[in-house]
Scaffold this active site. Sequence first.
Site, PDB file in Angstrom:
ATOM      1  N   ARG A  18     -67.259  28.000  58.131  1.00 42.53           N
ATOM      2  CA  ARG A  18     -67.729  28.221  56.586  1.00 42.53           C
ATOM      3  C   ARG A  18     -67.984  26.933  55.913  1.00 42.53           C
ATOM      4  O   ARG A  18     -67.077  25.973  56.204  1.00 42.53           O
ATOM      5  CB  ARG A  18     -67.008  29.681  55.614  1.00 42.53           C
ATOM      6  CG  ARG A  18     -67.914  30.615  56.234  1.00 42.53           C
ATOM      7  CD  ARG A  18     -66.477  31.897  55.785  1.00 42.53           C
ATOM      8  NE  ARG A  18     -66.666  31.811  53.731  1.00 42.53           N
ATOM      9  CZ  ARG A  18     -66.244  33.067  53.804  1.00 42.53           C
ATOM     10  NH1 ARG A  18     -65.670  33.717  53.668  1.00 42.53           N
ATOM     11  NH2 ARG A  18     -65.963  32.288  52.163  1.00 42.53           N
ATOM     12  N   ARG A  27     -62.497  26.793  44.889  1.00 44.11           N
ATOM     13  CA  ARG A  27     -61.853  28.260  45.293  1.00 44.11           C
ATOM     14  C   ARG A  27     -60.581  28.672  44.269  1.00 44.11           C
ATOM     15  O   ARG A  27     -60.381  29.634  44.279  1.00 44.11           O
ATOM     16  CB  ARG A  27     -62.240  28.870  45.945  1.00 44.11           C
ATOM     17  CG  ARG A  27     -64.025  28.457  47.034  1.00 44.11           C
ATOM     18  CD  ARG A  27     -64.380  28.598  48.315  1.00 44.11           C
ATOM     19  NE  ARG A  27     -63.166  29.883  49.111  1.00 44.11           N
ATOM     20  CZ  ARG A  27     -63.167  30.218  49.668  1.00 44.11           C
ATOM     21  NH1 ARG A  27     -63.591  28.691  51.025  1.00 44.11           N
ATOM     22  NH2 ARG A  27     -62.901  31.694  50.695  1.00 44.11           N
ATOM     23  N   ARG A  66     -59.820  28.606  59.125  1.00 43.61           N
ATOM     24  CA  ARG A  66     -61.086  29.870  59.632  1.00 43.61           C
ATOM     25  C   ARG A  66     -61.729  29.446  60.283  1.00 43.61           C
ATOM     26  O   ARG A  66     -62.247  28.524  59.928  1.00 43.61           O
ATOM     27  CB  ARG A  66     -60.942  30.582  58.227  1.00 43.61           C
ATOM     28  CG  ARG A  66     -61.945  31.737  58.512  1.00 43.61           C
ATOM     29  CD  ARG A  66     -61.994  32.785  57.550  1.00 43.61           C
ATOM     30  NE  ARG A  66     -62.504  32.117  56.156  1.00 43.61           N
ATOM     31  CZ  ARG A  66     -62.823  32.758  55.106  1.00 43.61           C
ATOM     32  NH1 ARG A  66     -61.680  33.918  54.989  1.00 43.61           N
ATOM     33  NH2 ARG A  66     -62.489  32.165  53.974  1.00 43.61           N
ATOM     34  N   LYS A  72     -58.106  39.100  52.891  1.00 46.27           N
ATOM     35  CA  LYS A  72     -58.770  40.445  52.209  1.00 46.27           C
ATOM     36  C   LYS A  72     -59.302  41.300  53.667  1.00 46.27           C
ATOM     37  O   LYS A  72     -59.553  42.117  53.537  1.00 46.27           O
ATOM     38  CB  LYS A  72     -59.265  40.337  51.300  1.00 46.27           C
ATOM     39  CG  LYS A  72     -58.839  39.992  49.967  1.00 46.27           C
ATOM     40  CD  LYS A  72     -60.161  39.625  48.527  1.00 46.27           C
ATOM     41  CE  LYS A  72     -60.991  38.285  48.408  1.00 46.27           C
ATOM     42  NZ  LYS A  72     -59.823  37.365  49.263  1.00 46.27           N
ATOM     43  N   ARG A 108     -64.985  40.072  40.584  1.00 47.86           N
ATOM     44  CA  ARG A 108     -63.746  38.908  40.545  1.00 47.86           C
ATOM     45  C   ARG A 108     -64.066  37.956  39.044  1.00 47.86           C
ATOM     46  O   ARG A 108     -63.284  37.267  39.258  1.00 47.86           O
ATOM     47  CB  ARG A 108     -64.897  37.676  41.361  1.00 47.86           C
ATOM     48  CG  ARG A 108     -64.226  37.764  42.687  1.00 47.86           C
ATOM     49  CD  ARG A 108     -64.817  36.451  43.578  1.00 47.86           C
ATOM     50  NE  ARG A 108     -64.298  36.091  44.705  1.00 47.86           N
ATOM     51  CZ  ARG A 108     -64.000  36.265  45.595  1.00 47.86           C
ATOM     52  NH1 ARG A 108     -65.857  37.337  46.458  1.00 47.86           N
ATOM     53  NH2 ARG A 108     -63.648  35.923  46.874  1.00 47.86           N
TER      54      ARG A 108
HETATM   55  P1  ADP Z   1     -59.923  36.407  52.946  1.00 44.14           P
HETATM   56  O1  ADP Z   1     -60.737  37.687  53.248  1.00 44.14           O
HETATM   57  O2  ADP Z   1     -58.978  36.899  51.349  1.00 44.14           O
HETATM   58  O3  ADP Z   1     -60.223  34.913  52.052  1.00 44.14           O
HETATM   59  P2  ADP Z   1     -59.115  36.518  55.643  1.00 44.14           P
HETATM   60  O4  ADP Z   1     -59.164  37.581  56.287  1.00 44.14           O
HETATM   61  O5  ADP Z   1     -60.862  36.128  56.249  1.00 44.14           O
HETATM   62  O6  ADP Z   1     -59.447  36.139  54.012  1.00 44.14           O
HETATM   63  O7  ADP Z   1     -58.335  35.372  56.427  1.00 44.14           O
HETATM   64  C1  ADP Z   1     -58.489  33.459  56.568  1.00 44.14           C
HETATM   65  C2  ADP Z   1     -58.138  33.652  57.194  1.00 44.14           C
HETATM   66  O8  ADP Z   1     -56.663  33.717  57.615  1.00 44.14           O
HETATM   67  C3  ADP Z   1     -58.498  33.829  58.587  1.00 44.14           C
HETATM   68  O9  ADP Z   1     -58.554  33.029  59.152  1.00 44.14           O
HETATM   69  C4  ADP Z   1     -57.852  35.136  58.780  1.00 44.14           C
HETATM   70  O10 ADP Z   1     -57.897  35.208  60.750  1.00 44.14           O
HETATM   71  C5  ADP Z   1     -56.602  33.886  58.505  1.00 44.14           C
HETATM   72  N1  ADP Z   1     -55.786  35.044  58.736  1.00 44.14           N
HETATM   73  C6  ADP Z   1     -55.262  36.629  57.820  1.00 44.14           C
HETATM   74  N2  ADP Z   1     -54.642  36.882  57.298  1.00 44.14           N
HETATM   75  C7  ADP Z   1     -52.824  35.880  58.281  1.00 44.14           C
HETATM   76  C8  ADP Z   1     -51.496  36.469  58.516  1.00 44.14           C
HETATM   77  N3  ADP Z   1     -51.332  37.522  58.263  1.00 44.14           N
HETATM   78  N4  ADP Z   1     -51.192  35.437  58.432  1.00 44.14           N
HETATM   79  C9  ADP Z   1     -51.969  34.477  59.465  1.00 44.14           C
HETATM   80  N5  ADP Z   1     -53.205  34.687  58.994  1.00 44.14           N
HETATM   81  C10 ADP Z   1     -53.692  34.983  58.689  1.00 44.14           C
HETATM   82  P1  ADP Z   2     -62.830  34.632  49.669  1.00 46.93           P
HETATM   83  O1  ADP Z   2     -61.915  36.140  49.769  1.00 46.93           O
HETATM   84  O2  ADP Z   2     -62.690  33.436  51.344  1.00 46.93           O
HETATM   85  O3  ADP Z   2     -63.317  33.895  48.534  1.00 46.93           O
HETATM   86  P2  ADP Z   2     -65.425  35.836  50.385  1.00 46.93           P
HETATM   87  O4  ADP Z   2     -65.903  36.138  51.352  1.00 46.93           O
HETATM   88  O5  ADP Z   2     -65.346  36.830  49.494  1.00 46.93           O
HETATM   89  O6  ADP Z   2     -64.631  34.829  50.533  1.00 46.93           O
HETATM   90  O7  ADP Z   2     -67.111  35.115  49.004  1.00 46.93           O
HETATM   91  C1  ADP Z   2     -67.288  33.812  49.368  1.00 46.93           C
HETATM   92  C2  ADP Z   2     -67.888  33.308  48.674  1.00 46.93           C
HETATM   93  O8  ADP Z   2     -68.927  34.619  47.872  1.00 46.93           O
HETATM   94  C3  ADP Z   2     -66.856  32.975  46.868  1.00 46.93           C
HETATM   95  O9  ADP Z   2     -66.810  32.084  47.095  1.00 46.93           O
HETATM   96  C4  ADP Z   2     -68.585  33.268  46.014  1.00 46.93           C
HETATM   97  O10 ADP Z   2     -69.604  32.184  45.867  1.00 46.93           O
HETATM   98  C5  ADP Z   2     -69.418  34.610  46.237  1.00 46.93           C
HETATM   99  N1  ADP Z   2     -68.581  35.761  45.844  1.00 46.93           N
HETATM  100  C6  ADP Z   2     -68.026  36.894  46.738  1.00 46.93           C
HETATM  101  N2  ADP Z   2     -68.141  37.910  45.220  1.00 46.93           N
HETATM  102  C7  ADP Z   2     -68.470  37.657  44.855  1.00 46.93           C
HETATM  103  C8  ADP Z   2     -68.151  37.939  43.257  1.00 46.93           C
HETATM  104  N3  ADP Z   2     -67.601  39.700  42.917  1.00 46.93           N
HETATM  105  N4  ADP Z   2     -68.679  36.808  42.155  1.00 46.93           N
HETATM  106  C9  ADP Z   2     -68.951  36.094  42.410  1.00 46.93           C
HETATM  107  N5  ADP Z   2     -68.984  35.639  43.500  1.00 46.93           N
HETATM  108  C10 ADP Z   2     -69.006  36.189  44.435  1.00 46.93           C
END
Ligand code: ADP
Ligand code: ADP
Length: 213
Positions: A159, A170, A127, A13, A88
């Site tokens: 993280r 998660r 990551r 995302k 979420r």
């Molecule tokens: P999210 O916001 O959904 O948690 P991220 O964009 O932070 O996901 O991506 C999670 C991890 O995977 C990061 O380390 C990112 O560099 C890697 N990543 C994202 N998209 C891809 C992809 N299409 N293929 C391989 N690795 C990816």
């Molecule tokens: P990822 O996409 O990798 O799950 P985010 O950076 O979007 O990570 O979110 C990290 C953390 O921030 C979540 O696990 C939660 O604890 C908190 N968080 C973010 N957005 C929300 C939401 N809309 N509702 C509740 N908690 C949230």
Amino acid sequence: MKIVLLAPPGSGKGTQAKMLADKYGIPHISTGDILRDNIRAKTELGVEVGSYMEKGELVPDGVLVEMIRGRLLHPDYASGFLLDGYPRTLPQADELSKILNERRNRLDAVLYIDVPDDVLIKRLSGRRMCTCRASYHLLFNPPERDGICDHCGKKLYQRDDDREEAIKTRLEIYKQRTQPLISYYAKEGIMLTVNGAAEISEVFTRICRLFDD
Ligand code: ADP
Ligand code: ADP
Ligand code: ZN
């Protein structure tokens, strides 16, 4: 364009949202980034949410609703936004509809990035983040210099919630609380799905194709 990215942790995302925000010139709102900035700055909000986030649990709805309402009512977001990480839960989705209705607005699309669980786990565990919000992956998207951010030169970190126990929590919480939103938005006829199990640039091309249609 008013778009929500609704997809599991590790689906890409944040990575895709940054690229889409650049291409289409719409502001990217990541609730996770905003919360982490608050934790780092030790604000009142940061102190309140820290323990939920490090365990991989959701922050209570009330906190998020207040945060998102304040932002979306700001004129900067009147013509469009890319919401990454909100909503979420069902109450958060209801609140978003309410905010948009108040301005006689509605979402244009909700994008679901489909990625199998085993791939999500590999992406999350490798990551690495920068405090400037850039994110990398040890294998799939490494920085030019080991452990150093390409954009700002700072040291990358892992993280707390990208460790094994929190990743498990998660993914479970995503299935229980967030996945039901897919049928919520499908009923509104605005769900778009992209297969996210491909290289970053290929997933981006696929998403742009969906948006440009
Ligand atoms: P999210 O916001 O959904 O948690 P991220 O964009 O932070 O996901 O991506 C999670 C991890 O995977 C990061 O380390 C990112 O560099 C890697 N990543 C994202 N998209 C891809 C992809 N299409 N293929 C391989 N690795 C990816
Ligand atoms: P990822 O996409 O990798 O799950 P985010 O950076 O979007 O990570 O979110 C990290 C953390 O921030 C979540 O696990 C939660 O604890 C908190 N968080 C973010 N957005 C929300 C939401 N809309 N509702 C509740 N908690 C949230
Ligand atoms: Zn950086």
